[in-house]
Scaffold this active site. Structure first.
Site, PDB file in Angstrom:
ATOM      1  N   GLY A 114     -12.217   4.137  -1.107  1.00  0.00           N
ATOM      2  CA  GLY A 114     -10.908   4.105  -1.754  1.00  0.00           C
ATOM      3  C   GLY A 114      -9.839   4.721  -0.868  1.00  0.00           C
ATOM      4  N   TRP A 170      -9.070   2.260   1.862  1.00  0.00           N
ATOM      5  CA  TRP A 170      -8.260   1.147   1.354  1.00  0.00           C
ATOM      6  C   TRP A 170      -6.780   1.476   1.478  1.00  0.00           C
ATOM      7  CZ3 TRP A 170      -4.759   1.036  -2.741  1.00  0.00           C
ATOM      8  CH2 TRP A 170      -4.320  -0.237  -3.145  1.00  0.00           C
ATOM      9  N   HIS A 171      -6.432   2.743   1.308  1.00  0.00           N
ATOM     10  CA  HIS A 171      -5.033   3.133   1.387  1.00  0.00           C
ATOM     11  C   HIS A 171      -4.509   3.104   2.813  1.00  0.00           C
ATOM     12  CE1 HIS A 171      -5.718   4.712  -2.700  1.00  0.00           C
ATOM     13  NE2 HIS A 171      -4.409   4.659  -2.833  1.00  0.00           N
ATOM     14  N   GLY A 172      -5.326   3.402   3.776  1.00  0.00           N
ATOM     15  CA  GLY A 172      -4.828   3.438   5.147  1.00  0.00           C
ATOM     16  C   GLY A 172      -5.934   3.546   6.165  1.00  0.00           C
ATOM     17  N   PHE A 203       0.729  -0.266   1.877  1.00  0.00           N
ATOM     18  CA  PHE A 203      -0.692  -0.484   1.708  1.00  0.00           C
ATOM     19  C   PHE A 203      -1.023  -1.940   1.446  1.00  0.00           C
ATOM     20  CE2 PHE A 203      -0.068   3.928  -0.092  1.00  0.00           C
ATOM     21  CZ  PHE A 203      -0.360   4.542   1.112  1.00  0.00           C
TER      22      PHE A 203
END
Length: 459
Positions: free
Chosen positions: A314, A317-319, A459
């Site tokens: 997770g 997924w953001h960066g 994102f």
């Protein structure tokens, strides 16, 4: 075309007026699709073509899966979607690591030659497409056509930064958008509330703390507290403000899309916080990663490993930086520590609720430093600032940030206890809708500087 811009207000007014003047469901869906394509194409025509290609590829795979339940097709389309996301999101970082850390100078040249730019909203629409395909494979979706699928993916109010919708939350409404009594007031109120959070709180906080984040070596204890609490308030008002605006627009078009925030900063456990923060991402990670890994139906050690895996993914997924990985890892550790201490359940008294909320927010603020900082050096500088009590950063502007943080808490309290006042909005909706519409326009028009992008657009 940002939601918090006058150009978008005019765009939405045209979309809204034409939409409700079309009599057939097919006409409305075609208009929504055309409007959504125009909205995305306003940002970048090449990325629009890429997006359309991804959607066509996904629908082609779904058509093949209709004819035969081929595991090869199923695995192939998921692999292609994930590979597409990984290429755009992580290639630059991998080449940078190869060049800077591992001494491969050619890698830096490749990065420059490729010139990869992250397509807008690729993380959000990739997850939404993957969920649709997996749900179809599981037999949860029966019939649909290309138009419905395309509108579901391209629907412009939630396209750029969510919420990440699931098929059952939208497809059933497509043919029958409805406006019930009070919906106009609800939609306008959500729009006004989201615009206020974004323009009057998040932007104002950003103007104070962004220069401080750019010079982390100058932070003292007050400065570190300001940039941390300021960002915690800013990210909530920015992201939940976007969600409010998206839900308000969807409601004005006759559609109900899911909420993404449920007063997260009032949570009494870290587990509770993740039931309230970015809810559609949290449930996506639960349903498509955590459960397939075995969820809680495994040994204790494996359960904790599953939590770490899901939270680290997770974070990534953001960066594509170490910071986001460590943010996810820290979040996983907090969830595990809570389970070990038996504190993942509800608080039984008001005193315990207050004390537990305190430790939750301290842990959340620690994670927020990793989330906001551009690199690990900045993280270390912010933490080092907490040890410096010379009070160099005690200016009026910096102290205003604490007021904005309290405002963010009050906004969440208003959200949680809205049942006590919301009915009055609907009783006077005839008067409130035009008033709120004018307020939205003037809150946006008063900005002398160009409208800033929402934080989650990256994102």
């Amino acid at each position: 075309m940002l939601f918090n811009s006058t150009a978008f207000i005019l765009f939405f007014l045209v979309v809204h007026q034409v939409f409700w003047r079309l009599s057939s469901a097919g006409g409305r869906k075609h208009w929504l699709l055309a409007s959504s394509l125009a909205f995305y194409g306003f940002w970048s025509v090449p990325f629009l073509l890429h997006f359309v290609g991804v959607v066509l590829l996904a629908y082609g795979a779904l058509a093949l899966l209709r004819r035969s339940r081929s595991r090869l097709v199923f695995a192939g389309i998921l692999t292609a979607l994930i590979a597409n996301l990984l290429f755009f999101k992580y290639t630059n970082s991998v080449l940078g690591i190869l060049g800077d850390s591992l001494g491969v100078p050619r890698a830096l040249l490749w990065r420059e030659e490729l010139g990869i730019v992250l397509p807008l909203a690729i993380s959000f629409y990739t997850f939404q497409i993957i969920a649709f395909i997996v749900d179809y494979w599981r037999g949860e979706i029966e019939e649909f056509n290309f138009l419905d699928f395309a509108v579901f993916i391209f629907f412009f109010p939630q396209l750029i930064a969510g919420p990440i919708m699931r098929h059952h939350e939208f497809l059933g409404q497509l043919d029958n958008p409805r406006m019930e009594s009070g919906d106009a007031a609800r939609g306008a109120n959500r729009q006004q509330r989201g615009t206020g959070k974004r323009v009057q709180v998040a932007d104002e906080i950003g103007s104070i703390i962004n220069p401080m984040w750019a010079a982390p070596g100058e932070l003292d204890a007050i400065g570190s507290a300001v940039v941390t609490l300021g960002f915690v308030a800013q990210i909530y008002c920015d992201f939940s403000g976007y969600t409010d605006m998206a839900r308000g627009m969807a409601l004005l078009l006759g559609y109900r899309i899911p909420e993404n925030f449920f007063a997260p900063y009032l949570a009494t456990s870290f587990t509770d916080l993740w039931r309230r923060w970015h809810v559609t991402l949290a449930t996506w990670l639960r349903d498509y990663l955590y459960f397939p890994l075995g969820g809680s139906r495994v040994s204790t050690g494996r359960l904790y490993l599953n939590i770490l895996i899901v939270m680290c993914l997770g974070g990534l997924w953001h960066g594509n930086s170490y910071n986001f990985f460590f943010w996810g890892f820290w979040s996983g550790l907090c969830l595990i520590a809570e389970k070990l201490a038996g504190m993942d359940g509800p608080a039984t008294t008001i005193v315990r609720a207050i004390l537990r909320n305190g430790y939750v927010m301290v842990a959340w603020c620690i994670g927020a430093i990793f989330f906001r900082a551009p690199d690990l050096q900045t993280v270390f500088a912010v933490f080092a600032g907490f040890t410096d009590w010379t009070a160099r950063n005690a200016g009026v502007g910096e102290l205003q940030v604490f007021q904005f943080y309290l405002m963010a808490l009050l906004l969440q309290a208003a959200r949680r206890y809205r049942q006590y006042y919301e009915r009055y909005l609907f009783e006077y909706s005839v008067y409130l809708v035009p008033v709120l519409t004018v307020l939205i326009y003037f809150m946006i028009a008063r900005i002398e500087k160009p409208a800033a992008e929402f934080y989650y657009f990256q994102f």
